[in-house]
Motif scaffolding. Structure first.
Motif, PDB file in Angstrom:
ATOM      1  N   GLU A 260       0.811  -1.213   0.000  1.00  0.00           N
ATOM      2  CA  GLU A 260       0.000   0.000   0.000  1.00  0.00           C
ATOM      3  C   GLU A 260       0.852   1.275   0.000  1.00  0.00           C
ATOM      4  O   GLU A 260       0.364   2.354  -0.358  1.00  0.00           O
ATOM      5  CB  GLU A 260      -0.909   0.007   1.242  1.00  0.00           C
ATOM      6  CG  GLU A 260      -1.936  -1.115   1.249  1.00  0.00           C
ATOM      7  CD  GLU A 260      -2.492  -1.371   2.639  1.00  0.00           C
ATOM      8  OE1 GLU A 260      -3.074  -2.436   2.849  1.00  0.00           O
ATOM      9  OE2 GLU A 260      -2.316  -0.497   3.507  1.00  0.00           O
ATOM     10  N   LYS A 267      -0.189   9.553  -3.719  1.00  0.00           N
ATOM     11  CA  LYS A 267      -1.326  10.432  -3.467  1.00  0.00           C
ATOM     12  C   LYS A 267      -0.894  11.682  -2.709  1.00  0.00           C
ATOM     13  O   LYS A 267      -1.331  12.798  -3.021  1.00  0.00           O
ATOM     14  CB  LYS A 267      -2.398   9.688  -2.683  1.00  0.00           C
ATOM     15  CG  LYS A 267      -3.123   8.614  -3.486  1.00  0.00           C
ATOM     16  CD  LYS A 267      -4.156   7.909  -2.632  1.00  0.00           C
ATOM     17  CE  LYS A 267      -4.910   6.849  -3.433  1.00  0.00           C
ATOM     18  NZ  LYS A 267      -5.897   6.124  -2.612  1.00  0.00           N
ATOM     19  N   ILE A 285      -7.082  11.897   1.763  1.00  0.00           N
ATOM     20  CA  ILE A 285      -6.863  10.463   1.507  1.00  0.00           C
ATOM     21  C   ILE A 285      -7.732   9.612   2.416  1.00  0.00           C
ATOM     22  O   ILE A 285      -8.385   8.666   1.982  1.00  0.00           O
ATOM     23  CB  ILE A 285      -5.365  10.118   1.684  1.00  0.00           C
ATOM     24  CG1 ILE A 285      -4.529  10.814   0.600  1.00  0.00           C
ATOM     25  CG2 ILE A 285      -5.148   8.614   1.624  1.00  0.00           C
ATOM     26  CD1 ILE A 285      -3.038  10.677   0.799  1.00  0.00           C
ATOM     27  N   THR A 286      -7.751   9.939   3.717  1.00  0.00           N
ATOM     28  CA  THR A 286      -8.539   9.144   4.659  1.00  0.00           C
ATOM     29  C   THR A 286     -10.038   9.285   4.396  1.00  0.00           C
ATOM     30  O   THR A 286     -10.794   8.325   4.567  1.00  0.00           O
ATOM     31  CB  THR A 286      -8.221   9.558   6.100  1.00  0.00           C
ATOM     32  OG1 THR A 286      -8.401  10.979   6.247  1.00  0.00           O
ATOM     33  CG2 THR A 286      -6.784   9.206   6.452  1.00  0.00           C
ATOM     34  N   ARG A 288     -11.496   9.754   1.484  1.00  0.00           N
ATOM     35  CA  ARG A 288     -11.841   8.937   0.314  1.00  0.00           C
ATOM     36  C   ARG A 288     -11.872   7.456   0.671  1.00  0.00           C
ATOM     37  O   ARG A 288     -12.769   6.712   0.255  1.00  0.00           O
ATOM     38  CB  ARG A 288     -10.831   9.199  -0.798  1.00  0.00           C
ATOM     39  CG  ARG A 288     -11.168   8.482  -2.108  1.00  0.00           C
ATOM     40  CD  ARG A 288     -10.275   8.979  -3.230  1.00  0.00           C
ATOM     41  NE  ARG A 288     -10.490  10.401  -3.487  1.00  0.00           N
ATOM     42  CZ  ARG A 288      -9.778  11.100  -4.364  1.00  0.00           C
ATOM     43  NH1 ARG A 288      -8.818  10.524  -5.051  1.00  0.00           N
ATOM     44  NH2 ARG A 288     -10.020  12.383  -4.531  1.00  0.00           N
ATOM     45  N   TYR A 289     -10.908   7.046   1.495  1.00  0.00           N
ATOM     46  CA  TYR A 289     -10.876   5.636   1.920  1.00  0.00           C
ATOM     47  C   TYR A 289     -12.112   5.310   2.758  1.00  0.00           C
ATOM     48  O   TYR A 289     -12.745   4.255   2.569  1.00  0.00           O
ATOM     49  CB  TYR A 289      -9.598   5.362   2.711  1.00  0.00           C
ATOM     50  CG  TYR A 289      -9.593   4.030   3.414  1.00  0.00           C
ATOM     51  CD1 TYR A 289      -9.462   2.838   2.709  1.00  0.00           C
ATOM     52  CD2 TYR A 289      -9.727   3.953   4.800  1.00  0.00           C
ATOM     53  CE1 TYR A 289      -9.464   1.615   3.355  1.00  0.00           C
ATOM     54  CE2 TYR A 289      -9.724   2.740   5.452  1.00  0.00           C
ATOM     55  CZ  TYR A 289      -9.597   1.570   4.724  1.00  0.00           C
ATOM     56  OH  TYR A 289      -9.591   0.362   5.376  1.00  0.00           O
ATOM     57  N   SER A 290     -12.475   6.184   3.708  1.00  0.00           N
ATOM     58  CA  SER A 290     -13.649   5.946   4.550  1.00  0.00           C
ATOM     59  C   SER A 290     -14.914   5.869   3.703  1.00  0.00           C
ATOM     60  O   SER A 290     -15.791   5.030   3.954  1.00  0.00           O
ATOM     61  CB  SER A 290     -13.783   7.056   5.590  1.00  0.00           C
ATOM     62  OG  SER A 290     -12.658   7.106   6.433  1.00  0.00           O
ATOM     63  N   GLU A 292     -15.145   4.900   0.555  1.00  0.00           N
ATOM     64  CA  GLU A 292     -15.140   3.625  -0.165  1.00  0.00           C
ATOM     65  C   GLU A 292     -15.456   2.462   0.758  1.00  0.00           C
ATOM     66  O   GLU A 292     -16.115   1.502   0.362  1.00  0.00           O
ATOM     67  CB  GLU A 292     -13.775   3.422  -0.833  1.00  0.00           C
ATOM     68  CG  GLU A 292     -13.512   4.390  -1.988  1.00  0.00           C
ATOM     69  CD  GLU A 292     -12.133   4.191  -2.594  1.00  0.00           C
ATOM     70  OE1 GLU A 292     -11.337   3.422  -2.002  1.00  0.00           O
ATOM     71  OE2 GLU A 292     -11.854   4.794  -3.645  1.00  0.00           O
ATOM     72  N   ARG A 293     -15.005   2.531   2.026  1.00  0.00           N
ATOM     73  CA  ARG A 293     -15.322   1.472   2.975  1.00  0.00           C
ATOM     74  C   ARG A 293     -16.816   1.451   3.281  1.00  0.00           C
ATOM     75  O   ARG A 293     -17.412   0.375   3.408  1.00  0.00           O
ATOM     76  CB  ARG A 293     -14.530   1.662   4.269  1.00  0.00           C
ATOM     77  CG  ARG A 293     -13.064   1.340   4.178  1.00  0.00           C
ATOM     78  CD  ARG A 293     -12.811  -0.164   4.051  1.00  0.00           C
ATOM     79  NE  ARG A 293     -13.367  -0.862   5.171  1.00  0.00           N
ATOM     80  CZ  ARG A 293     -14.101  -1.946   5.081  1.00  0.00           C
ATOM     81  NH1 ARG A 293     -14.372  -2.458   3.888  1.00  0.00           N
ATOM     82  NH2 ARG A 293     -14.562  -2.556   6.156  1.00  0.00           N
ATOM     83  N   ALA A 298     -14.013  -1.116  -1.023  1.00  0.00           N
ATOM     84  CA  ALA A 298     -12.603  -1.376  -0.700  1.00  0.00           C
ATOM     85  C   ALA A 298     -12.528  -2.304   0.499  1.00  0.00           C
ATOM     86  O   ALA A 298     -13.409  -2.306   1.366  1.00  0.00           O
ATOM     87  CB  ALA A 298     -11.858  -0.065  -0.400  1.00  0.00           C
ATOM     88  N   TYR A 304      -4.146   2.476   5.636  1.00  0.00           N
ATOM     89  CA  TYR A 304      -5.173   3.519   5.663  1.00  0.00           C
ATOM     90  C   TYR A 304      -5.873   3.546   7.021  1.00  0.00           C
ATOM     91  O   TYR A 304      -6.288   4.619   7.497  1.00  0.00           O
ATOM     92  CB  TYR A 304      -6.186   3.284   4.551  1.00  0.00           C
ATOM     93  CG  TYR A 304      -5.648   3.572   3.174  1.00  0.00           C
ATOM     94  CD1 TYR A 304      -4.966   2.581   2.456  1.00  0.00           C
ATOM     95  CD2 TYR A 304      -5.787   4.823   2.592  1.00  0.00           C
ATOM     96  CE1 TYR A 304      -4.461   2.834   1.189  1.00  0.00           C
ATOM     97  CE2 TYR A 304      -5.287   5.087   1.321  1.00  0.00           C
ATOM     98  CZ  TYR A 304      -4.622   4.092   0.626  1.00  0.00           C
ATOM     99  OH  TYR A 304      -4.108   4.343  -0.611  1.00  0.00           O
ATOM    100  N   GLU A 305      -6.030   2.369   7.675  1.00  0.00           N
ATOM    101  CA  GLU A 305      -6.617   2.345   9.008  1.00  0.00           C
ATOM    102  C   GLU A 305      -5.735   3.099   9.988  1.00  0.00           C
ATOM    103  O   GLU A 305      -6.234   3.826  10.864  1.00  0.00           O
ATOM    104  CB  GLU A 305      -6.805   0.888   9.475  1.00  0.00           C
ATOM    105  CG  GLU A 305      -7.829   0.090   8.682  1.00  0.00           C
ATOM    106  CD  GLU A 305      -9.243   0.607   8.873  1.00  0.00           C
ATOM    107  OE1 GLU A 305      -9.543   1.114   9.971  1.00  0.00           O
ATOM    108  OE2 GLU A 305     -10.054   0.520   7.933  1.00  0.00           O
TER     109      GLU A 305
END
Length: 409
Positions: A260, A267, A285-286, A288-290, A292-293, A298, A304-305
């Motif tokens: 990762e 990014k 970044i976080t 966008r990840y949250s 998608e989760r 994702a 990312y966590e």
């Protein structure tokens, strides 16, 4: 219906684009030539400005390190008072007071959301250690259980250039024991006194403690010991198996983190290159990840966590430098530590040259990921050899077994 839906999507995209343009344009303006400084404890901030003056034929880039707000003496005293109130509220565990402390005390490094730093000093560390734990072995007599031991705490509070001392005392008591634990403690004390007598070759076990008669006997050795030994061996094997699983889990996690890493660095390089600060890029970044989760687009990604944990720490009042250092410490992989060093350099010295360093690091990280993928492929091929060999033995046995049976007949 599809055309209407597509038209709505296009209109929404245009609206968001215009809103983003307006926000970006408004955020670029410096109202009344005034910049807001971070609060005390939030750290310094690097701001990239564009300088334009009458008579100049072009604009100039101007980078300014805005120091955090320095408190006045009055503000520092107010923060000191708030820190003292927090110390009074958090020092003792729940349902305890300074007149009766048991188990543990809380000695934090900072108070008032990090605005006031604290350095603790206790009068007797043989009773309460540096972590705030009450040491039970320090209580040797019955009088200690009733009267306790008096400890003085001195806290050196600092806020900017101002300092202040805060002192208070508290009584420490041992943990409460049930009847069995109290009996064992009294027996140990008496036996310890007996063994400390000089010139004695025999140890006399007590017949009575606090009016309770005691009967002593040696444990008989039997087959139970053999069974216990066998069980101990099984437990050790299970423990080793568990440890092996934990090592494999850590190895798999580290592998995922390394896979990762290039994407995260890339990014950050892109977002910071577009003019964002470290915190803004990190939060983008976080977020966008949250998102998608939440939409199940994702899988759970450990790197990312950990970034989400760091974001929450900063939003809860943790200093950015300390939070990013904690991120690198939790992951404990050299490449992430290098990544955090680059980020901290941006916080300390400004963003000049940081984007180039991140882009270079991203290129190197993608090369490392390609090599890692090759190694993983080779390891997977090696692991497949064992089941393939077992299958080959089974096939040979199936083919040869009928011939052997016919030969014997």
């Amino acid at each position: 219906m599809d055309k209407k839906k597509n038209l709505k999507i296009v209109v929404a995209c245009i609206a968001f684009l215009l809103l983003a343009f307006a926000m970006d344009k408004s955020s670029n303006n410096v109202a009344d030539n005034t910049l807001m400084r971070n609060k005390t404890g939030d750290g310094d901030e690097s701001v990239d400005l564009i300088l334009n003056a009458d008579g100049l034929d072009k604009n100039y880039k101007y980078q300014l390190d805005v120091k955090e707000a320095i408190p006045s003496e009055k503000q520092a005293n107010e923060l000191f008072e708030k820190a003292k109130e927090q110390i009074d509220k958090t020092f003792c565990e729940d349902d305890q007071t300074l007149e009766h402390v048991m188990g543990h005390v809380n000695m934090n490094d900072s108070y008032v959301s990090g605005s006031v730093e604290a350095e603790w000093n206790l009068s007797d560390y043989d009773i309460v250690d540096y972590e705030g734990n009450v040491l039970q072995e320090a209580f040797t007599g019955d009088e200690d259980e009733t009267s306790g031991k008096l400890i003085t705490a001195s806290v050196s509070l600092s806020c900017g250039e101002y300092k202040q001392m805060y002192e208070f005392s508290f009584l420490v008591f041992p943990d409460k024991l049930d009847s069995g634990q109290r009996l064992i403690r009294d027996i140990n004390r008496q036996l310890q006194k007996e063994m400390e007598q000089p010139g004695t070759k025999e140890l006399v076990l007590p017949n009575e403690i606090d009016g309770k008669k005691l009967n002593w006997s040696k444990e008989k050795s039997s087959s139970v010991m053999k069974v216990a030994l066998l069980e101990a061996v099984v437990i050790v094997l299970l423990f080793l198996s568990r440890k092996e699983k934990e090592r494999n889990a850590i190895k798999d996690r580290n592998t995922k983190l390394q896979l990762e890493y290039p994407e995260i660095v890339s990014k950050m390089a892109v977002l910071m290159g577009s003019g964002m600060t470290v915190e803004q890029a990190w939060n983008r970044i976080t977020a966008r990840y949250s998102d998608e989760r939440r939409k199940n687009k994702a899988y759970i990604l450990p790197a990312y966590e950990e970034m989400l944990i760091t974001e929450r720490e900063i939003s809860d009042g943790e200093m950015g430098r300390k939070a990013y250092a904690g991120f690198a410490e939790r992951i404990n992989i050299p490449c992430y530590q290098k990544f955090v060093r680059i980020i901290l350099q941006s916080i300390h010295k400004g963003s000049k040259g940081v984007c180039e360093a991140l882009e270079k690091e991203s290129e190197e990280a993608f090369d490392e990921r390609r090599l890692l993928a090759l190694r993983m492929g080779e390891e997977a091929g090696t692991k497949m050899l064992v089941p393939m060999m077992l299958m080959m033995v089974i096939v040979i046995a199936i083919v040869i077994a009928p011939a052997i049976i016919d030969f014997k007949m």
